[in-house]
Design an enzyme around this catalytic site. Sequence first.
Site, mmCIF file in Angstrom:
data_model
loop_
_atom_site.group_PDB
_atom_site.id
_atom_site.type_symbol
_atom_site.label_atom_id
_atom_site.label_comp_id
_atom_site.label_asym_id
_atom_site.label_seq_id
_atom_site.Cartn_x
_atom_site.Cartn_y
_atom_site.Cartn_z
ATOM 1 N N HIS A 38 -1.052 8.263 10.290
ATOM 2 C CA HIS A 38 -1.939 8.145 9.133
ATOM 3 C C HIS A 38 -3.254 7.560 9.628
ATOM 4 C CE1 HIS A 38 -3.559 6.996 5.254
ATOM 5 N NE2 HIS A 38 -2.556 7.609 4.654
ATOM 6 N N LYS A 62 2.255 -3.565 7.394
ATOM 7 C CA LYS A 62 2.519 -3.798 5.964
ATOM 8 C C LYS A 62 4.004 -3.584 5.665
ATOM 9 C CE LYS A 62 -1.744 -3.380 3.428
ATOM 10 N NZ LYS A 62 -1.660 -4.770 2.974
ATOM 11 N N SER A 120 0.834 -1.212 0.000
ATOM 12 C CA SER A 120 0.000 0.000 0.000
ATOM 13 C C SER A 120 0.869 1.262 0.000
ATOM 14 C CB SER A 120 -0.866 0.004 1.265
ATOM 15 O OG SER A 120 -1.567 1.217 1.375
HETATM 16 N N1 LIG Z 1 -8.613 -1.079 0.292
HETATM 17 C C1 LIG Z 1 -7.748 -0.204 -0.165
HETATM 18 O O1 LIG Z 1 -8.102 0.933 -0.568
HETATM 19 C C2 LIG Z 1 -6.293 -0.586 -0.245
HETATM 20 C C3 LIG Z 1 -5.372 0.380 -0.631
HETATM 21 C C4 LIG Z 1 -4.040 -0.001 -0.794
HETATM 22 C C5 LIG Z 1 -3.642 -1.315 -0.553
HETATM 23 N N2 LIG Z 1 -4.577 -2.228 -0.148
HETATM 24 C C6 LIG Z 1 -4.111 -3.611 0.060
HETATM 25 O O2 LIG Z 1 -4.281 -4.301 -1.174
HETATM 26 C C7 LIG Z 1 -4.461 -5.707 -0.922
HETATM 27 C C8 LIG Z 1 -5.734 -6.173 -1.621
HETATM 28 O O3 LIG Z 1 -6.835 -5.453 -1.085
HETATM 29 P P1 LIG Z 1 -8.367 -5.874 -1.391
HETATM 30 O O4 LIG Z 1 -9.240 -4.848 -0.741
HETATM 31 O O5 LIG Z 1 -8.547 -6.131 -2.839
HETATM 32 O O6 LIG Z 1 -8.414 -7.247 -0.608
HETATM 33 P P2 LIG Z 1 -9.662 -8.014 0.031
HETATM 34 O O7 LIG Z 1 -10.814 -7.995 -0.936
HETATM 35 O O8 LIG Z 1 -9.926 -7.496 1.412
HETATM 36 O O9 LIG Z 1 -9.095 -9.514 0.099
HETATM 37 C C9 LIG Z 1 -8.199 -9.912 1.088
HETATM 38 C C10 LIG Z 1 -7.748 -11.319 0.768
HETATM 39 O O10 LIG Z 1 -6.880 -11.754 1.823
HETATM 40 C C11 LIG Z 1 -7.388 -12.994 2.335
HETATM 41 N N3 LIG Z 1 -7.127 -13.125 3.748
HETATM 42 C C12 LIG Z 1 -7.506 -12.287 4.748
HETATM 43 N N4 LIG Z 1 -7.095 -12.774 5.946
HETATM 44 C C13 LIG Z 1 -6.470 -13.952 5.686
HETATM 45 C C14 LIG Z 1 -5.841 -14.935 6.487
HETATM 46 N N5 LIG Z 1 -5.785 -14.825 7.836
HETATM 47 N N6 LIG Z 1 -5.293 -16.015 5.892
HETATM 48 C C15 LIG Z 1 -5.343 -16.143 4.543
HETATM 49 N N7 LIG Z 1 -5.926 -15.256 3.720
HETATM 50 C C16 LIG Z 1 -6.483 -14.168 4.287
HETATM 51 C C17 LIG Z 1 -8.891 -12.914 2.080
HETATM 52 O O11 LIG Z 1 -9.449 -14.227 2.136
HETATM 53 P P3 LIG Z 1 -11.049 -14.421 2.387
HETATM 54 O O12 LIG Z 1 -11.710 -14.143 1.068
HETATM 55 O O13 LIG Z 1 -11.167 -15.821 2.827
HETATM 56 O O14 LIG Z 1 -11.449 -13.414 3.446
HETATM 57 C C18 LIG Z 1 -8.907 -12.313 0.690
HETATM 58 O O15 LIG Z 1 -8.606 -13.287 -0.280
HETATM 59 C C19 LIG Z 1 -4.518 -5.847 0.600
HETATM 60 O O16 LIG Z 1 -3.239 -6.189 1.075
HETATM 61 C C20 LIG Z 1 -4.882 -4.433 1.052
HETATM 62 O O17 LIG Z 1 -4.463 -4.174 2.380
HETATM 63 C C21 LIG Z 1 -5.884 -1.889 0.008
#
Ligand SMILES: NC(=O)c1ccc[n+]([C@@H]2O[C@H](COP(=O)([O-])OP(=O)(O)OC[C@H]3O[C@@H](n4cnc5c(N)ncnc54)[C@H](OP(=O)(O)O)[C@@H]3O)[C@@H](O)[C@H]2O)c1
Length: 220
Positions: free
Chosen positions: A118, A130, A110
């Site tokens: 933040h 992270k 991120s």
């Molecule tokens: N949201 C934002 O605006 C943003 C911005 C920058 C970066 N990011 C980062 O970008 C990445 C992708 O984000 P996203 O929002 O697309 O992701 P997301 O839809 O929240 O998906 C998260 C994934 O991680 C898996 N997961 C969560 N906990 C786990 C565990 N304990 N063991 C194994 N797998 C686990 C989930 O599995 P399940 O489906 O089983 O829950 C899912 O496949 C993340 O690292 C996030 O922090 C997000």
Amino acid sequence: MKIAVSGASGKTGYRIAEEAIKNGHQLKLIVRKGSILPESLKNCEKVAVDLANKEDLDRTLKGTDALIIATGARPSVDLTGPARVDALGVTRQVESCKRIGINRIILVSSLCAGKLFHPLNLFGLILIWKRCGEDQLQKSNLEWTIIRPGGLTEREDNLDSEAILYSSEKTQEEGSIPRRLVARCCVDALSIKESVRKIIEITSNENTPRIKMREAISRF
Ligand SMILES: NC(=O)c1ccc[n+]([C@@H]2O[C@H](COP(=O)([O-])OP(=O)(O)OC[C@H]3O[C@@H](n4cnc5c(N)ncnc54)[C@H](OP(=O)(O)O)[C@@H]3O)[C@@H](O)[C@H]2O)c1
């Protein structure tokens, strides 16, 4: 290549898998028990594994050429999620790759990873954890690429009019990008050797000059 995608049930993870298929890669989707995958991935090989189980993780990753890590703590009242998933979970995946000899890893992290003051840190100090995950990957001696996107959006329309702003570590603090474009960057990075051992920050908008990833990142 045969690519393992962890977090493949997530909103970025499934798009990474779809883009990898479009690019002709074979896939192994890594999920956890109870994860739900979209219909578009129903014919892919998938394995449900607990990241804490070394033997299962090693067995699952064996036979793949690269790992794209798209796991991330789901928003929750449990504030330990970022430490468990974004730091420890990433570390465990990196350790497994080292044990079994997978040399190439792409990590979705991120913007602002490592920044203490933040608002996102209200969720379990997520940006600090992270950075810990990133740090373990950087220390690994593997061929890593860290992709740091801005705020993720679900938008799928008009992506052709959107240009990606690529920059080096700690050069962007705000902005957003559709998850589909993040997915394309992750898959593109696999075939761009200039992306190895680089942190690449990405956001997108309509006003940024259009430039290819290879060209953009060879400047930093
Ligand atoms: N949201 C934002 O605006 C943003 C911005 C920058 C970066 N990011 C980062 O970008 C990445 C992708 O984000 P996203 O929002 O697309 O992701 P997301 O839809 O929240 O998906 C998260 C994934 O991680 C898996 N997961 C969560 N906990 C786990 C565990 N304990 N063991 C194994 N797998 C686990 C989930 O599995 P399940 O489906 O089983 O829950 C899912 O496949 C993340 O690292 C996030 O922090 C997000």
